[in-house]
Design a protein around this motif. Structure first.
Motif, PDB file in Angstrom:
ATOM      1  N   ALA A 103       7.869  24.958  -8.288  1.00 32.74           N
ATOM      2  CA  ALA A 103       8.407  24.236  -7.309  1.00 32.74           C
ATOM      3  C   ALA A 103       7.635  24.364  -5.894  1.00 32.74           C
ATOM      4  O   ALA A 103       7.774  23.517  -5.084  1.00 32.74           O
ATOM      5  N   ALA A 104       7.351  25.693  -5.572  1.00 34.28           N
ATOM      6  CA  ALA A 104       6.716  25.991  -4.187  1.00 34.28           C
ATOM      7  C   ALA A 104       5.335  25.439  -4.335  1.00 34.28           C
ATOM      8  O   ALA A 104       5.056  24.875  -3.155  1.00 34.28           O
ATOM      9  N   THR A 105       4.761  25.437  -5.218  1.00 28.61           N
ATOM     10  CA  THR A 105       3.389  24.628  -5.222  1.00 28.61           C
ATOM     11  C   THR A 105       3.436  23.226  -4.923  1.00 28.61           C
ATOM     12  O   THR A 105       2.838  22.814  -4.454  1.00 28.61           O
ATOM     13  N   ALA A 106       4.446  22.699  -5.721  1.00 32.65           N
ATOM     14  CA  ALA A 106       4.793  21.096  -5.715  1.00 32.65           C
ATOM     15  C   ALA A 106       5.390  20.847  -4.180  1.00 32.65           C
ATOM     16  O   ALA A 106       4.650  19.903  -3.598  1.00 32.65           O
ATOM     17  N   ALA A 107       5.955  21.796  -3.595  1.00 30.54           N
ATOM     18  CA  ALA A 107       6.487  21.370  -2.257  1.00 30.54           C
ATOM     19  C   ALA A 107       5.164  21.581  -1.390  1.00 30.54           C
ATOM     20  O   ALA A 107       5.169  20.648  -0.422  1.00 30.54           O
ATOM     21  N   ALA A 108       4.275  22.397  -1.380  1.00 34.28           N
ATOM     22  CA  ALA A 108       3.293  22.880  -0.445  1.00 34.28           C
ATOM     23  C   ALA A 108       2.300  21.509  -0.792  1.00 34.28           C
ATOM     24  O   ALA A 108       1.824  21.024   0.273  1.00 34.28           O
ATOM     25  N   LEU A 109       1.771  20.975  -1.929  1.00 33.94           N
ATOM     26  CA  LEU A 109       1.020  20.022  -2.295  1.00 33.94           C
ATOM     27  C   LEU A 109       1.501  18.749  -1.912  1.00 33.94           C
ATOM     28  O   LEU A 109       0.762  18.067  -1.263  1.00 33.94           O
ATOM     29  N   THR A 110       2.904  18.590  -1.983  1.00 33.33           N
ATOM     30  CA  THR A 110       3.312  17.250  -1.658  1.00 33.33           C
ATOM     31  C   THR A 110       3.458  17.253   0.048  1.00 33.33           C
ATOM     32  O   THR A 110       3.022  16.318   0.677  1.00 33.33           O
ATOM     33  N   GLY A 111       3.754  18.534   0.589  1.00 31.19           N
ATOM     34  CA  GLY A 111       3.598  18.354   2.090  1.00 31.19           C
ATOM     35  C   GLY A 111       2.114  18.006   2.698  1.00 31.19           C
ATOM     36  O   GLY A 111       1.976  17.513   3.619  1.00 31.19           O
ATOM     37  N   LEU A 112       1.381  18.707   1.943  1.00 32.30           N
ATOM     38  CA  LEU A 112      -0.338  18.222   2.343  1.00 32.30           C
ATOM     39  C   LEU A 112      -0.588  17.021   2.138  1.00 32.30           C
ATOM     40  O   LEU A 112      -1.246  16.224   2.959  1.00 32.30           O
ATOM     41  N   TYR A 113      -0.044  16.554   1.139  1.00 36.62           N
ATOM     42  CA  TYR A 113      -0.443  14.903   0.662  1.00 36.62           C
ATOM     43  C   TYR A 113       0.250  14.044   1.880  1.00 36.62           C
ATOM     44  O   TYR A 113      -0.325  13.161   2.463  1.00 36.62           O
ATOM     45  N   VAL A 114       1.245  14.238   2.206  1.00 35.79           N
ATOM     46  CA  VAL A 114       2.115  13.495   3.150  1.00 35.79           C
ATOM     47  C   VAL A 114       1.246  13.716   4.795  1.00 35.79           C
ATOM     48  O   VAL A 114       1.091  12.889   5.490  1.00 35.79           O
TER      49      VAL A 114
ATOM     50  N   GLY B 198       0.883  -1.274  -0.108  1.00 33.36           N
ATOM     51  CA  GLY B 198       0.188   0.115  -0.006  1.00 33.36           C
ATOM     52  C   GLY B 198       0.817   1.221   0.085  1.00 33.36           C
ATOM     53  O   GLY B 198       0.752   2.445  -0.716  1.00 33.36           O
ATOM     54  N   GLY B 199       1.897   1.304   0.768  1.00 35.30           N
ATOM     55  CA  GLY B 199       2.764   2.295   0.620  1.00 35.30           C
ATOM     56  C   GLY B 199       3.436   2.566  -0.644  1.00 35.30           C
ATOM     57  O   GLY B 199       3.702   3.841  -1.058  1.00 35.30           O
ATOM     58  N   ALA B 200       3.742   1.578  -1.334  1.00 37.90           N
ATOM     59  CA  ALA B 200       4.284   1.709  -2.601  1.00 37.90           C
ATOM     60  C   ALA B 200       3.327   2.425  -3.450  1.00 37.90           C
ATOM     61  O   ALA B 200       3.650   3.173  -4.314  1.00 37.90           O
ATOM     62  N   VAL B 201       2.005   2.022  -3.500  1.00 41.07           N
ATOM     63  CA  VAL B 201       1.170   2.619  -4.206  1.00 41.07           C
ATOM     64  C   VAL B 201       1.054   4.187  -3.801  1.00 41.07           C
ATOM     65  O   VAL B 201       0.901   5.126  -4.852  1.00 41.07           O
ATOM     66  N   LEU B 202       0.981   4.583  -2.502  1.00 37.38           N
ATOM     67  CA  LEU B 202       0.974   5.821  -2.060  1.00 37.38           C
ATOM     68  C   LEU B 202       2.048   6.445  -2.559  1.00 37.38           C
ATOM     69  O   LEU B 202       1.862   7.758  -3.285  1.00 37.38           O
ATOM     70  N   ALA B 203       3.262   6.034  -2.585  1.00 41.05           N
ATOM     71  CA  ALA B 203       4.499   6.854  -2.823  1.00 41.05           C
ATOM     72  C   ALA B 203       4.540   6.976  -4.433  1.00 41.05           C
ATOM     73  O   ALA B 203       4.681   8.170  -4.924  1.00 41.05           O
ATOM     74  N   ALA B 204       4.177   5.916  -5.391  1.00 42.50           N
ATOM     75  CA  ALA B 204       4.222   6.145  -6.813  1.00 42.50           C
ATOM     76  C   ALA B 204       3.273   7.220  -7.160  1.00 42.50           C
ATOM     77  O   ALA B 204       3.575   7.831  -8.048  1.00 42.50           O
ATOM     78  N   ALA B 205       2.040   7.242  -6.672  1.00 41.62           N
ATOM     79  CA  ALA B 205       1.013   8.050  -7.010  1.00 41.62           C
ATOM     80  C   ALA B 205       1.515   9.662  -6.268  1.00 41.62           C
ATOM     81  O   ALA B 205       1.093  10.582  -7.150  1.00 41.62           O
ATOM     82  N   GLY B 206       1.971   9.519  -5.252  1.00 36.74           N
ATOM     83  CA  GLY B 206       2.368  10.900  -4.864  1.00 36.74           C
ATOM     84  C   GLY B 206       3.702  11.298  -5.669  1.00 36.74           C
ATOM     85  O   GLY B 206       3.756  12.550  -5.951  1.00 36.74           O
ATOM     86  N   THR B 207       4.467  10.795  -5.930  1.00 36.42           N
ATOM     87  CA  THR B 207       5.734  11.020  -6.861  1.00 36.42           C
ATOM     88  C   THR B 207       5.259  11.702  -8.429  1.00 36.42           C
ATOM     89  O   THR B 207       5.704  12.478  -8.866  1.00 36.42           O
ATOM     90  N   ALA B 208       4.142  10.824  -8.760  1.00 33.79           N
ATOM     91  CA  ALA B 208       3.667  11.351 -10.046  1.00 33.79           C
ATOM     92  C   ALA B 208       2.833  12.571  -9.899  1.00 33.79           C
ATOM     93  O   ALA B 208       3.022  13.338 -10.775  1.00 33.79           O
ATOM     94  N   ALA B 209       2.034  12.602  -8.980  1.00 31.76           N
ATOM     95  CA  ALA B 209       1.258  14.043  -8.748  1.00 31.76           C
ATOM     96  C   ALA B 209       2.166  15.085  -8.390  1.00 31.76           C
ATOM     97  O   ALA B 209       2.136  16.297  -9.247  1.00 31.76           O
ATOM     98  N   ALA B 210       3.371  14.941  -7.679  1.00 30.96           N
ATOM     99  CA  ALA B 210       4.362  15.953  -7.273  1.00 30.96           C
ATOM    100  C   ALA B 210       5.079  16.468  -8.830  1.00 30.96           C
ATOM    101  O   ALA B 210       5.308  17.560  -8.986  1.00 30.96           O
ATOM    102  N   ARG B 211       5.451  15.473  -9.663  1.00 30.91           N
ATOM    103  CA  ARG B 211       5.920  15.994 -10.867  1.00 30.91           C
ATOM    104  C   ARG B 211       4.991  16.772 -11.526  1.00 30.91           C
ATOM    105  O   ARG B 211       5.507  17.884 -12.135  1.00 30.91           O
TER     106      ARG B 211
END
Length: 99
Positions: free
Chosen positions: A50-61, A29-42
């Motif tokens: 970069a600032a938007t990506a960092a903020a949304l990645t922080g929110l995701y985590v 499940g963590g692998a699915v979470l990480a793969a989707a999070g990486t794709a979304a962050a890109r």
């Protein structure tokens, strides 16, 4: 195909939980979470910088982490769906609303 990052992020949160629950393998499940999070962050970076990506990645985590204590109060599925909707809306507002 151009998949909206809001959908990718929400799918990662819901899908990661579903895979972990139904297979009994939390790392899967963590692998699915990480793969989707990486794709979304890109995509967040491409669409909002970069600032938007960092903020949304922080929110995701934070949503992933926050879903655990929230689940004790409202139930697991309600928690996961709630945080997924929150992340999806924030992603849409930050990167897709103007498109």
């Amino acid at each position: 195909m151009n998949v909206p990052p809001s959908l990718t992020a929400a799918t990662g949160l819901v899908g990661g939980y579903a895979v972990a629950r139904w297979t009994g393998k939390r790392p899967l499940g963590g692998a699915v979470l990480a793969a989707a999070g990486t794709a979304a962050a890109r995509e967040w970076n491409a669409r909002g910088g970069a600032a938007t990506a960092a903020a949304l990645t922080g929110l995701y985590v934070a949503a992933f982490g926050g879903s655990h204590p929230l689940a004790k109060k409202v139930g697991a599925w309600s928690s996961v769906l709630g945080v997924a909707a929150t992340v999806a809306f924030a992603s849409w507002a930050a990167t897709e609303r103007k498109r």
